[in-house]
Motif scaffolding. Structure first.
Motif, PDB file in Angstrom:
ATOM      1  N   LEU A 111      -4.544  16.740 -14.862  1.00 37.04           N
ATOM      2  CA  LEU A 111      -3.319  17.530 -14.771  1.00 37.04           C
ATOM      3  C   LEU A 111      -3.288  18.391 -13.537  1.00 37.04           C
ATOM      4  N   HIS A 112      -4.545  18.759 -12.991  1.00 32.64           N
ATOM      5  CA  HIS A 112      -4.645  19.756 -12.116  1.00 32.64           C
ATOM      6  C   HIS A 112      -5.119  19.149 -10.876  1.00 32.64           C
ATOM      7  N   GLN A 113      -4.471  17.985 -10.404  1.00 35.25           N
ATOM      8  CA  GLN A 113      -4.862  17.358  -9.343  1.00 35.25           C
ATOM      9  C   GLN A 113      -4.565  18.312  -7.878  1.00 35.25           C
ATOM     10  N   PRO A 114      -5.649  18.332  -6.981  1.00 34.15           N
ATOM     11  CA  PRO A 114      -5.318  19.094  -5.926  1.00 34.15           C
ATOM     12  C   PRO A 114      -4.126  18.841  -4.867  1.00 34.15           C
ATOM     13  N   ARG A 115      -3.576  19.530  -4.210  1.00 34.11           N
ATOM     14  CA  ARG A 115      -2.288  19.139  -3.724  1.00 34.11           C
ATOM     15  C   ARG A 115      -2.771  18.401  -2.522  1.00 34.11           C
ATOM     16  N   LEU A 116      -2.127  17.248  -1.966  1.00 36.59           N
ATOM     17  CA  LEU A 116      -2.277  16.129  -1.146  1.00 36.59           C
ATOM     18  C   LEU A 116      -3.266  15.296  -1.186  1.00 36.59           C
ATOM     19  N   GLU A 117      -3.832  15.266  -2.466  1.00 36.45           N
ATOM     20  CA  GLU A 117      -4.795  14.313  -2.908  1.00 36.45           C
ATOM     21  C   GLU A 117      -4.121  13.132  -3.022  1.00 36.45           C
ATOM     22  N   SER A 118      -4.746  11.776  -2.825  1.00 38.25           N
ATOM     23  CA  SER A 118      -4.368  10.486  -3.042  1.00 38.25           C
ATOM     24  C   SER A 118      -5.635   9.759  -3.519  1.00 38.25           C
ATOM     25  N   LEU A 119      -5.379   9.116  -4.736  1.00 39.31           N
ATOM     26  CA  LEU A 119      -6.450   8.259  -5.281  1.00 39.31           C
ATOM     27  C   LEU A 119      -6.095   6.924  -5.540  1.00 39.31           C
ATOM     28  N   GLN A 120      -6.541   5.906  -4.856  1.00 38.43           N
ATOM     29  CA  GLN A 120      -6.429   4.572  -5.003  1.00 38.43           C
ATOM     30  C   GLN A 120      -7.401   3.841  -6.218  1.00 38.43           C
ATOM     31  N   ILE A 121      -6.602   3.555  -7.268  1.00 41.51           N
ATOM     32  CA  ILE A 121      -7.038   2.861  -8.377  1.00 41.51           C
ATOM     33  C   ILE A 121      -7.479   1.308  -7.814  1.00 41.51           C
ATOM     34  N   GLY A 122      -9.138   1.187  -7.983  1.00 36.82           N
ATOM     35  CA  GLY A 122      -9.503  -0.065  -7.635  1.00 36.82           C
ATOM     36  C   GLY A 122      -9.204  -0.887  -8.814  1.00 36.82           C
ATOM     37  N   MET A 123      -8.155  -1.765  -8.804  1.00 32.63           N
ATOM     38  CA  MET A 123      -7.806  -2.526  -9.783  1.00 32.63           C
ATOM     39  C   MET A 123      -7.345  -3.784  -9.303  1.00 32.63           C
ATOM     40  N   GLU A 124      -7.061  -4.915 -10.118  1.00 29.70           N
ATOM     41  CA  GLU A 124      -6.670  -6.300  -9.863  1.00 29.70           C
ATOM     42  C   GLU A 124      -5.024  -6.101  -9.523  1.00 29.70           C
ATOM     43  N   SER A 125      -4.739  -6.673  -8.357  1.00 25.09           N
ATOM     44  CA  SER A 125      -3.349  -6.503  -7.871  1.00 25.09           C
ATOM     45  C   SER A 125      -2.291  -7.251  -9.179  1.00 25.09           C
ATOM     46  N   GLN A 126      -1.200  -6.508  -9.072  1.00 28.87           N
ATOM     47  CA  GLN A 126      -0.089  -6.966  -9.776  1.00 28.87           C
ATOM     48  C   GLN A 126       1.052  -7.119  -8.967  1.00 28.87           C
ATOM     49  N   PHE A 127       2.066  -7.952  -9.564  1.00 30.04           N
ATOM     50  CA  PHE A 127       3.270  -8.600  -8.604  1.00 30.04           C
ATOM     51  C   PHE A 127       4.342  -7.984  -9.204  1.00 30.04           C
ATOM     52  N   ASP A 128       5.226  -7.150  -8.463  1.00 30.06           N
ATOM     53  CA  ASP A 128       6.289  -6.469  -9.003  1.00 30.06           C
ATOM     54  C   ASP A 128       7.492  -7.443  -8.820  1.00 30.06           C
ATOM     55  N   SER A 129       8.720  -6.817  -9.146  1.00 34.98           N
ATOM     56  CA  SER A 129       9.750  -7.862  -9.230  1.00 34.98           C
ATOM     57  C   SER A 129      10.272  -8.568  -7.978  1.00 34.98           C
ATOM     58  N   GLU A 130       9.806  -8.189  -6.814  1.00 35.36           N
ATOM     59  CA  GLU A 130      10.055  -8.620  -5.653  1.00 35.36           C
ATOM     60  C   GLU A 130       8.769  -9.367  -5.169  1.00 35.36           C
ATOM     61  N   ASN A 131       7.769  -9.506  -6.101  1.00 35.29           N
ATOM     62  CA  ASN A 131       6.721 -10.448  -5.704  1.00 35.29           C
ATOM     63  C   ASN A 131       5.637  -9.941  -4.715  1.00 35.29           C
ATOM     64  N   HIS A 132       5.655  -8.472  -4.654  1.00 28.52           N
ATOM     65  CA  HIS A 132       5.112  -8.016  -3.790  1.00 28.52           C
ATOM     66  C   HIS A 132       3.617  -7.633  -4.431  1.00 28.52           C
ATOM     67  N   GLY A 141       1.712  14.782  -4.101  1.00 28.66           N
ATOM     68  CA  GLY A 141       2.295  15.023  -2.636  1.00 28.66           C
ATOM     69  C   GLY A 141       2.557  16.354  -2.037  1.00 28.66           C
ATOM     70  N   GLY A 142       2.524  17.237  -2.845  1.00 21.37           N
ATOM     71  CA  GLY A 142       2.824  18.579  -2.473  1.00 21.37           C
ATOM     72  C   GLY A 142       4.157  19.067  -3.180  1.00 21.37           C
ATOM     73  N   ASP A 143       4.212  20.446  -2.941  1.00 20.36           N
ATOM     74  CA  ASP A 143       5.745  20.704  -3.545  1.00 20.36           C
ATOM     75  C   ASP A 143       6.140  20.232  -5.047  1.00 20.36           C
ATOM     76  N   ASN A 144       5.086  20.163  -6.177  1.00 18.10           N
ATOM     77  CA  ASN A 144       5.349  19.527  -7.134  1.00 18.10           C
ATOM     78  C   ASN A 144       5.664  18.132  -7.219  1.00 18.10           C
ATOM     79  N   PHE A 145       5.519  17.491  -6.106  1.00 17.70           N
ATOM     80  CA  PHE A 145       5.705  16.002  -6.294  1.00 17.70           C
ATOM     81  C   PHE A 145       4.320  15.267  -6.465  1.00 17.70           C
ATOM     82  N   ILE A 146       4.286  15.083  -7.865  1.00 20.39           N
ATOM     83  CA  ILE A 146       3.051  14.529  -8.734  1.00 20.39           C
ATOM     84  C   ILE A 146       3.419  13.292  -9.456  1.00 20.39           C
TER      85      ILE A 146
END
Length: 170
Positions: A111-132, A141-146
């Motif tokens: 809930l209280h993630q510091p502003r501008l912090e970014s955490l990459q989840i170490g997970m197996e890749s999944q493929f989105d609808s465009e096969n990415h 991201g700051g300014d309440n963009f969480i």
């Protein structure tokens, strides 16, 4: 005393647990998404795609998961490394790749993630609808963009030494 010595050897490395979260607390993806939004957080379109992919799974039972936060430098890659090498070194060091549910659950429970912090989840890749190829990232991201976002990175993509990854402590 002898049992303790047999259990913990110099070859075994334990990492400090950064955060413990619960998984298996929602019945389906719609409940999980609703919980993220009720906290006032956003879900990026790529993350939304991953949540709705056929391969996305959720735990059927509630359980605690101990998370470790580590950088490529912390794994010995001071100048950075490719994701495949980061994952290999992390698993060799006794960490586990995160279950798919960890990204959304961390977004809900952190809930209280510091502003501008970014955490990459170490997970197996999944493929989105465009096969990415995509993995989750938990971002303030700051300014309440969480956000819970999807990150289009491949196993051959390079990461700087100071970027934060999340893995599971065995």
């Amino acid at each position: 005393m002898v049992l303790l010595k047999l259990w913990y050897t110099k070859d075994m490395k334990r990492f400090q647990v950064w955060k413990t979260i619960n998984i298996g607390t929602y019945k389906n993806v719609e409940e999980l998404k609703r919980a993220i939004k009720e906290k006032g957080f956003r879900i990026g379109s790529w993350a939304e795609d991953v949540l709705h992919s056929e391969s996305f799974t959720m735990s059927k039972t509630e359980k605690k998961v101990d998370l470790v936060r580590i950088t490529p430098s912390g794994l010995g890659f001071s100048n950075g490394a490719y994701r495949k090498d980061i994952y290999k070194k992390a698993t060799e060091a006794g960490l586990e790749i995160c279950p798919l549910e960890v990204g959304p659950q961390l977004r809900i429970q952190y809930l209280h993630q510091p502003r501008l912090e970014s955490l990459q989840i170490g997970m197996e890749s999944q493929f989105d609808s465009e096969n990415h190829e995509s993995q989750f990232r938990v971002v303030h991201g700051g300014d309440n963009f969480i956000w819970l976002v999807g990150d289009h990175k491949h196993l051959d993509d390079f990461w700087k030494g100071d970027e934060d990854f999340i893995f599971v402590q065995k």
